[in-house]
Design a protein around this motif. Structure first.
Motif, PDB file in Angstrom:
ATOM      1  N   PHE A 257       0.678  -0.769  -0.534  1.00 30.73           N
ATOM      2  CA  PHE A 257      -0.286   0.350   0.252  1.00 30.73           C
ATOM      3  C   PHE A 257       0.989   1.269   0.114  1.00 30.73           C
ATOM      4  N   MET A 258       1.973   1.358   0.307  1.00 30.94           N
ATOM      5  CA  MET A 258       2.758   2.271   0.479  1.00 30.94           C
ATOM      6  C   MET A 258       3.273   3.038  -0.599  1.00 30.94           C
ATOM      7  N   MET A 259       4.159   1.959  -1.532  1.00 33.19           N
ATOM      8  CA  MET A 259       4.401   1.735  -3.081  1.00 33.19           C
ATOM      9  C   MET A 259       3.070   2.496  -3.811  1.00 33.19           C
ATOM     10  N   TYR A 260       1.904   2.513  -3.972  1.00 31.69           N
ATOM     11  CA  TYR A 260       0.214   2.632  -4.397  1.00 31.69           C
ATOM     12  C   TYR A 260       0.495   4.238  -3.603  1.00 31.69           C
ATOM     13  N   LEU A 261       0.153   4.456  -2.342  1.00 30.76           N
ATOM     14  CA  LEU A 261       0.883   6.182  -1.562  1.00 30.76           C
ATOM     15  C   LEU A 261       1.458   6.948  -1.598  1.00 30.76           C
ATOM     16  N   VAL A 262       2.580   6.348  -1.921  1.00 33.65           N
ATOM     17  CA  VAL A 262       3.870   7.388  -2.410  1.00 33.65           C
ATOM     18  C   VAL A 262       3.803   7.590  -4.296  1.00 33.65           C
ATOM     19  N   GLY A 263       3.654   5.925  -5.031  1.00 39.46           N
ATOM     20  CA  GLY A 263       2.715   6.833  -6.916  1.00 39.46           C
ATOM     21  C   GLY A 263       2.188   7.720  -6.361  1.00 39.46           C
ATOM     22  N   GLY A 264       1.031   7.351  -5.362  1.00 35.82           N
ATOM     23  CA  GLY A 264      -0.097   8.312  -5.683  1.00 35.82           C
ATOM     24  C   GLY A 264       0.138   9.682  -5.849  1.00 35.82           C
ATOM     25  N   LEU A 265       0.995   9.818  -4.611  1.00 33.85           N
ATOM     26  CA  LEU A 265       0.955  11.337  -4.860  1.00 33.85           C
ATOM     27  C   LEU A 265       2.447  11.686  -5.281  1.00 33.85           C
ATOM     28  N   LYS A 266       3.133  11.428  -6.113  1.00 36.47           N
ATOM     29  CA  LYS A 266       4.321  11.468  -6.517  1.00 36.47           C
ATOM     30  C   LYS A 266       3.884  12.210  -8.238  1.00 36.47           C
ATOM     31  N   VAL A 267       2.518  11.320  -8.304  1.00 36.60           N
ATOM     32  CA  VAL A 267       1.816  11.505  -9.823  1.00 36.60           C
ATOM     33  C   VAL A 267       1.315  12.644  -9.338  1.00 36.60           C
ATOM     34  N   LEU A 268       0.583  12.956  -8.219  1.00 37.92           N
ATOM     35  CA  LEU A 268      -0.402  14.125  -8.267  1.00 37.92           C
ATOM     36  C   LEU A 268       0.285  15.033  -8.245  1.00 37.92           C
ATOM     37  N   PHE A 269       1.254  15.003  -7.248  1.00 37.47           N
ATOM     38  CA  PHE A 269       2.196  16.030  -6.952  1.00 37.47           C
ATOM     39  C   PHE A 269       2.934  16.833  -8.933  1.00 37.47           C
TER      40      PHE A 269
ATOM     41  N   VAL B 206      -0.380  21.465 -13.475  1.00 37.03           N
ATOM     42  CA  VAL B 206      -0.977  23.160 -13.919  1.00 37.03           C
ATOM     43  C   VAL B 206      -0.239  24.423 -13.079  1.00 37.03           C
ATOM     44  N   GLY B 207       0.279  23.822 -11.568  1.00 36.90           N
ATOM     45  CA  GLY B 207       0.849  25.268 -11.429  1.00 36.90           C
ATOM     46  C   GLY B 207       1.624  26.075 -12.172  1.00 36.90           C
ATOM     47  N   ILE B 208       1.319  25.783 -14.404  1.00 38.03           N
ATOM     48  CA  ILE B 208       1.906  26.153 -14.693  1.00 38.03           C
ATOM     49  C   ILE B 208       0.929  27.618 -15.129  1.00 38.03           C
ATOM     50  N   ALA B 209      -0.693  26.847 -15.117  1.00 40.75           N
ATOM     51  CA  ALA B 209      -1.459  28.251 -15.920  1.00 40.75           C
ATOM     52  C   ALA B 209      -2.200  29.139 -13.629  1.00 40.75           C
ATOM     53  N   TYR B 210      -2.175  27.556 -12.891  1.00 39.43           N
ATOM     54  CA  TYR B 210      -2.821  28.304 -11.522  1.00 39.43           C
ATOM     55  C   TYR B 210      -1.402  28.466 -10.076  1.00 39.43           C
ATOM     56  N   PRO B 211      -0.821  28.495 -10.253  1.00 42.52           N
ATOM     57  CA  PRO B 211       0.564  28.713  -9.052  1.00 42.52           C
ATOM     58  C   PRO B 211      -0.104  28.644  -8.243  1.00 42.52           C
ATOM     59  N   VAL B 212      -0.959  28.140  -7.859  1.00 41.79           N
ATOM     60  CA  VAL B 212      -1.735  28.062  -6.043  1.00 41.79           C
ATOM     61  C   VAL B 212      -0.840  26.402  -5.710  1.00 41.79           C
ATOM     62  N   THR B 213      -0.729  25.992  -7.052  1.00 40.28           N
ATOM     63  CA  THR B 213      -0.411  24.768  -7.583  1.00 40.28           C
ATOM     64  C   THR B 213       0.919  24.350  -7.007  1.00 40.28           C
ATOM     65  N   ILE B 214       2.264  25.120  -7.220  1.00 39.13           N
ATOM     66  CA  ILE B 214       3.443  25.013  -7.160  1.00 39.13           C
ATOM     67  C   ILE B 214       4.018  24.297  -5.429  1.00 39.13           C
ATOM     68  N   ASN B 215       3.715  25.396  -4.826  1.00 34.45           N
ATOM     69  CA  ASN B 215       4.418  25.503  -3.636  1.00 34.45           C
ATOM     70  C   ASN B 215       3.677  24.282  -2.785  1.00 34.45           C
TER      71      ASN B 215
END
Length: 133
Positions: free
Chosen positions: A61-73, A79-88
């Motif tokens: 489950f850690m593999m899926y959690l870490v992978g999901g977070l890395k893909v999300l980030f 997305v931050g290119i157009a909406y900088p609020v997601t960058i930080n």
């Protein structure tokens, strides 16, 4: 930047843009295209992501959690290119995950070169944070 948090395309920082794309594309490549492929960077003697997390002593489950977070980030940086609020938040998340990745390589006594991709993503993510603030 405009008041509504949408990117002002006339004032783009091309170094930051390049850094965001490098980190995002790298993470998406590793987790979506190279998930089951052997690379010289995998921890221990692993030839896939599942074997790598097993070598670290982490549950599936850690593999899926870490992978999901890395893909999300990674997507957050795009997305931050157009909406900088997601960058930080995306860059901070990647910094934390890369510190964890380096820690796992140390835990299994990998050669330092195996930590190079995580270290590089860590440094570039820190650069993104500096340039974005």
């Amino acid at each position: 930047m405009e008041e509504n948090n949408i990117m002002d395309f006339e004032n783009i920082d091309y170094i930051q843009l390049a850094a965001q794309l490098i980190v995002a594309v790298t993470l998406l490549n590793v987790w979506l295209l190279r998930f089951n492929k052997s690379t010289q960077w995998r921890g221990g003697n692993a030839s896939s992501m599942k074997e790598e997390f097993k070598a670290y002593g982490l549950p599936n489950f850690m593999m899926y959690l870490v992978g999901g977070l890395k893909v999300l980030f990674g997507l957050g940086l795009i997305v931050g290119i157009a909406y900088p609020v997601t960058i930080n938040i995306s860059a901070i998340g990647i910094v934390v995950l890369m510190l964890g990745a380096i820690g796992m390589h140390i835990k299994v006594k990998d050669a330092p070169k195996k930590s190079f991709p995580a270290f590089t993503m860590l440094v570039i993510s820190l650069l993104i944070l500096v340039l974005n603030n």
